[in-house]
Design a protein around this motif. Structure first.
Motif, short mmCIF file in Angstrom:
data_model
loop_
_atom_site.label_atom_id
_atom_site.label_comp_id
_atom_site.label_asym_id
_atom_site.label_seq_id
_atom_site.Cartn_x
_atom_site.Cartn_y
_atom_site.Cartn_z
N LEU A 278 0.82 -1.21 0.00
CA LEU A 278 0.00 0.00 0.00
C LEU A 278 0.86 1.26 0.00
O LEU A 278 0.48 2.27 -0.61
N GLU A 279 2.01 1.20 0.65
CA GLU A 279 2.94 2.34 0.59
C GLU A 279 3.42 2.56 -0.85
O GLU A 279 3.49 3.69 -1.32
N ARG A 280 3.71 1.46 -1.54
CA ARG A 280 4.11 1.58 -2.96
C ARG A 280 2.97 2.15 -3.79
O ARG A 280 3.17 2.99 -4.66
N ARG A 281 1.75 1.70 -3.51
CA ARG A 281 0.59 2.23 -4.22
C ARG A 281 0.44 3.72 -3.95
O ARG A 281 0.15 4.51 -4.85
N SER A 282 0.64 4.12 -2.71
CA SER A 282 0.53 5.52 -2.33
C SER A 282 1.49 6.39 -3.14
O SER A 282 1.12 7.45 -3.65
N GLN A 283 2.73 5.91 -3.30
CA GLN A 283 3.71 6.66 -4.08
C GLN A 283 3.31 6.73 -5.56
O GLN A 283 3.46 7.76 -6.21
N ALA A 284 2.79 5.62 -6.09
CA ALA A 284 2.33 5.62 -7.48
C ALA A 284 1.16 6.58 -7.67
O ALA A 284 1.06 7.28 -8.70
N LEU A 285 0.29 6.65 -6.69
CA LEU A 285 -0.85 7.59 -6.75
C LEU A 285 -0.36 9.03 -6.75
O LEU A 285 -0.87 9.86 -7.51
N VAL A 286 0.62 9.34 -5.92
CA VAL A 286 1.18 10.70 -5.87
C VAL A 286 1.73 11.08 -7.25
O VAL A 286 1.50 12.19 -7.74
N THR A 287 2.44 10.15 -7.89
CA THR A 287 2.99 10.41 -9.22
C THR A 287 1.88 10.64 -10.23
O THR A 287 1.93 11.58 -11.04
N GLU A 288 0.87 9.79 -10.20
CA GLU A 288 -0.24 9.92 -11.15
C GLU A 288 -1.02 11.22 -10.93
O GLU A 288 -1.40 11.90 -11.88
N ILE A 289 -1.26 11.56 -9.68
CA ILE A 289 -1.96 12.80 -9.35
C ILE A 289 -1.19 14.00 -9.89
O ILE A 289 -1.76 14.91 -10.50
N GLY A 290 0.12 13.99 -9.70
CA GLY A 290 0.95 15.09 -10.21
C GLY A 290 0.89 15.20 -11.71
O GLY A 290 0.81 16.30 -12.27
#
Length: 197
Positions: free
Chosen positions: A126-138
């Motif tokens: 989930l931490e990895r998913r969180s980082q991927a989400l931050v990238t996608e949001i940006g």
């Protein structure tokens, strides 16, 4: 209850919408879907586009308008929307806008079975998913900023704003979920169920 559609692939809705603006060849339809980033909203590839065009033609929603011959390119068939297709477009779009429907995103499936994973692994994933989400949001924020800065009206980006809202909500959810998986009570109960020794 959802109305049964002659052509149910959501890509068909995009094809009808683009043909409402003007008749065109499927290759041009695909190019416009990509240029406007509308292809991000559909399961899109060239093969699926041509399949949908065939289905829409068979259903009577679009029709061949003309075949263009060009010495440099192969023969191209230009399609236009029919009156029945125009009715289908508006009816289907009104239904999708007004009526919530049950959808089954893959992440929802994963969450329903999350307890199978060891707590530490689930938290790390989930931490990895969180980082991927931050990238996608940006990335989405940057695309929206560039498009609106270039003069594109906001309504043509509304699906990106929706996607952004969903991703931001998911990020908040994941951020709250990770610490819950790290709680000693949860870890202890997980071991009792899945790893009793």
């Amino acid at each position: 209850m959802d109305k049964r559609r002659k052509v149910s692939n959501p890509l068909a809705l995009a094809v009808l919408a683009f043909l409402l603006m003007e008749p065109m060849h499927p290759y041009e339809l695909g190019r416009r879907l990509q240029e406007t980033d509308k292809d991000r909203s559909f399961n899109y590839n060239r093969g699926s586009l041509y399949m949908v065009v065939r289905q829409l033609t068979k259903a009577g929603f679009i029709a061949e308008q003309e075949t263009v011959r060009d010495t440099e390119r192969p023969e191209r068939t230009v399609y236009s929307i029919t009156d029945e297709g125009r009715h289908e477009l508006y009816d289907w779009l009104r239904e999708l806008v007004a009526t919530p429907r049950e959808e089954y995103p893959h992440f929802g499936v994963a969450l329903s079975l999350l307890s199978v994973l060891p707590p530490a692994e689930a938290a790390e994933l989930l931490e990895r998913r969180s980082q991927a989400l931050v990238t996608e949001i940006g990335g989405i924020r940057e695309r929206v900023r560039a498009a609106t800065g270039g003069g594109l009206p906001w309504v043509f980006l509304v699906e990106e704003e929706y996607r952004l809202a969903l991703l931001e909500a998911e990020h908040r959810f994941v951020t709250r979920l990770v610490p819950a998986l790290e709680q000693p009570d949860y870890i202890s109960s997980w071991h009792k169920i899945f790893d009793p020794q």
